[in-house]
Design an enzyme around this catalytic site. Structure first.
Site, PDB file in Angstrom:
ATOM      1  N   PRO A 122     -31.512  48.399  74.185  1.00 43.03           N
ATOM      2  CA  PRO A 122     -31.573  49.553  73.287  1.00 43.03           C
ATOM      3  C   PRO A 122     -31.210  49.133  71.863  1.00 43.03           C
ATOM      4  O   PRO A 122     -30.422  48.204  71.667  1.00 43.03           O
ATOM      5  CB  PRO A 122     -30.503  50.506  73.854  1.00 43.03           C
ATOM      6  CG  PRO A 122     -30.197  50.005  75.218  1.00 43.03           C
ATOM      7  CD  PRO A 122     -30.469  48.544  75.216  1.00 43.03           C
ATOM      8  N   LYS A 123     -31.782  49.811  70.879  1.00 40.70           N
ATOM      9  CA  LYS A 123     -31.423  49.561  69.483  1.00 40.70           C
ATOM     10  C   LYS A 123     -30.395  50.602  69.057  1.00 40.70           C
ATOM     11  O   LYS A 123     -30.698  51.785  68.963  1.00 40.70           O
ATOM     12  CB  LYS A 123     -32.649  49.623  68.572  1.00 40.70           C
ATOM     13  CG  LYS A 123     -32.344  49.204  67.145  1.00 40.70           C
ATOM     14  CD  LYS A 123     -33.575  49.239  66.266  1.00 40.70           C
ATOM     15  CE  LYS A 123     -33.262  48.707  64.888  1.00 40.70           C
ATOM     16  NZ  LYS A 123     -32.141  49.444  64.237  1.00 40.70           N
ATOM     17  N   TRP A 124     -29.180  50.144  68.808  1.00 44.92           N
ATOM     18  CA  TRP A 124     -28.075  51.042  68.497  1.00 44.92           C
ATOM     19  C   TRP A 124     -28.110  51.464  67.038  1.00 44.92           C
ATOM     20  O   TRP A 124     -28.496  50.688  66.161  1.00 44.92           O
ATOM     21  CB  TRP A 124     -26.751  50.365  68.848  1.00 44.92           C
ATOM     22  CG  TRP A 124     -26.659  50.097  70.312  1.00 44.92           C
ATOM     23  CD1 TRP A 124     -27.125  49.005  70.983  1.00 44.92           C
ATOM     24  CD2 TRP A 124     -26.143  50.977  71.301  1.00 44.92           C
ATOM     25  NE1 TRP A 124     -26.926  49.142  72.335  1.00 44.92           N
ATOM     26  CE2 TRP A 124     -26.318  50.345  72.558  1.00 44.92           C
ATOM     27  CE3 TRP A 124     -25.539  52.234  71.256  1.00 44.92           C
ATOM     28  CZ2 TRP A 124     -25.909  50.933  73.748  1.00 44.92           C
ATOM     29  CZ3 TRP A 124     -25.130  52.823  72.438  1.00 44.92           C
ATOM     30  CH2 TRP A 124     -25.312  52.179  73.670  1.00 44.92           C
ATOM     31  N   ASP A 135     -31.877  54.193  68.295  1.00 41.91           N
ATOM     32  CA  ASP A 135     -32.913  53.974  67.291  1.00 41.91           C
ATOM     33  C   ASP A 135     -34.257  53.515  67.836  1.00 41.91           C
ATOM     34  O   ASP A 135     -35.258  53.599  67.159  1.00 41.91           O
ATOM     35  CB  ASP A 135     -32.423  52.886  66.322  1.00 41.91           C
ATOM     36  CG  ASP A 135     -32.291  53.395  64.908  1.00 41.91           C
ATOM     37  OD1 ASP A 135     -32.601  54.565  64.675  1.00 41.91           O
ATOM     38  OD2 ASP A 135     -31.885  52.622  64.044  1.00 41.91           O
ATOM     39  N   GLY A 136     -34.292  52.956  69.036  1.00 37.19           N
ATOM     40  CA  GLY A 136     -35.508  52.362  69.572  1.00 37.19           C
ATOM     41  C   GLY A 136     -35.166  51.268  70.556  1.00 37.19           C
ATOM     42  O   GLY A 136     -34.214  51.387  71.335  1.00 37.19           O
TER      43      GLY A 136
END
Length: 351
Positions: A28-30, A175-176
């Site tokens: 995951p993009k934090w 975020d993505g």
């Protein structure tokens, strides 16, 4: 501090791509502050992406590092603030405050956590030349005990699962997705990973602009944007500022012809925070003072990644003017609603 890697160190970065690439490791993009952590016993440095020491702003994170990481290590991750069941970047931003008293208050009211995804050194051993798979395994062993403020980011090799993460985790404020080669060493300062972020469009009201105060020739530094709420209030939602110099000058010439007349019924003309303008919070007071309102207001199309509350999380990208749209038609209703997702399901057990 005696470590095989000492601050400042540039973190390894990611370059944007539009789709999740196959055959990589996915995380995951934090949505927080990038943070390299250097620990040598009780001595701890929280280093930002640009090398700034954040330790003084996040004393509870320093204590968490002392309690939950190896005695001598260098870690790469993200500082985040959890608010209920999602991340809150606005609360995180409030944590960087010049007052020591305020820092102490906020460290209790809105404590930060650290989410790690890489181990760069442990003890006297430098790991940056080791493949990511080995560094990840070592990270999981080093942070094996669950902790309330120290977490290891989820990872998968399953692209289909990463696609689901991309959709679901946005509801928890993420975020993505980030994609990483499995056999790659750590490459400081290089864009050696991939980031896949949400991309959306919206039609917004251009209610004013700011000029570049450092420029001898008039040029626009940013467009001030709004959307109409259900109660008819024009809410300030952010700014668009990524323009080439020639475009900035053209915008200054265009918008100066629309400078606000004294009798124009502009919704932000009185500067009342209840009317939704840039003075709605202290954070935007300086914006409000320097904003030149325009009349009639214009409409443009922008690209954005996601909304946080009533504001675009990042500066949005200008796409084109929309002379076919009336400002009053630009409402929050056009924005995609993201189903909520419990952040605890991503962070896992906290001990």
């Amino acid at each position: 501090m005696q470590l095989p890697l000492l601050p400042p160190v540039e973190p390894m970065l990611a370059r944007a791509t539009t789709a999740i690439p196959p055959g990589l490791a996915y995380e995951p993009k934090w949505d927080g502050y990038r943070c390299l952590v250097f620990r040598d016993g009780d001595e701890v440095v929280l280093s930002s992406r640009n090398g700034k020491d954040l330790s003084g702003y996040f004393p509870e994170a320093v204590q968490a590092v002392r309690a939950g990481t190896p005695a001598r290590c260098v870690l790469d991750g993200e500082l985040v603030v959890v608010n209920g069941d999602r991340l809150d970047f606005t609360l995180l931003g409030e944590r960087v405050h010049p007052s020591a008293k305020r820092v102490a208050e906020l460290s209790v009211r809105h404590p930060a956590s650290l989410v790690f995804w890489d181990l760069l050194a442990e003890g006297d051993e430098l790991l940056v030349e080791r493949p990511f798979t080995e560094r990840r395994r070592r990270l999981e062993l080093a942070l094996a005990e669950p902790s309330e403020r120290i977490h290891v980011t989820p990872l998968t090799l399953d692209q289909a699962l990463a696609e689901r993460w991309f959709t679901q985790f946005e509801g928890a404020g993420l975020d993505g997705v980030v994609a990483k080669p499995l056999d790659q060493p750590y490459r400081p300062g290089e864009r050696a990973m991939f980031k896949i972020k949400h991309a959306r469009e919206a039609d917004v009201v251009v209610a004013g602009y700011r000029l570049d105060q450092a420029s001898a020739q008039p040029q626009v530094s940013s467009l001030q944007l709004g959307l109409y709420a259900a109660d008819g209030t024009l809410r300030f939602v952010g700014a668009s500022s990524a323009f080439a110099t020639t475009v900035r000058r053209d915008l200054a010439a265009l918008l100066s012809e629309l400078d606000l007349p004294a009798d124009a019924p502009h919704p932000w003309a009185d500067g009342n925070p209840d009317n939704g303008g840039p003075r709605a919070t202290n954070r935007w007071n300086s914006v409000a003072r320097q904003t030149q309102l325009i009349w009639p207001m214009l409409v443009c199309e922008v690209g954005y990644d996601h909304l946080e509350g009533e504001r675009f999380r990042h500066t949005v990208g200008f796409r084109r003017w929309r002379p076919d749209r009336e400002p009053a038609s630009c409402t929050f209703d056009q924005l995609a609603e993201v189903p909520r997702f419990d952040l605890a399901e991503i962070l896992g057990p906290t001990g």
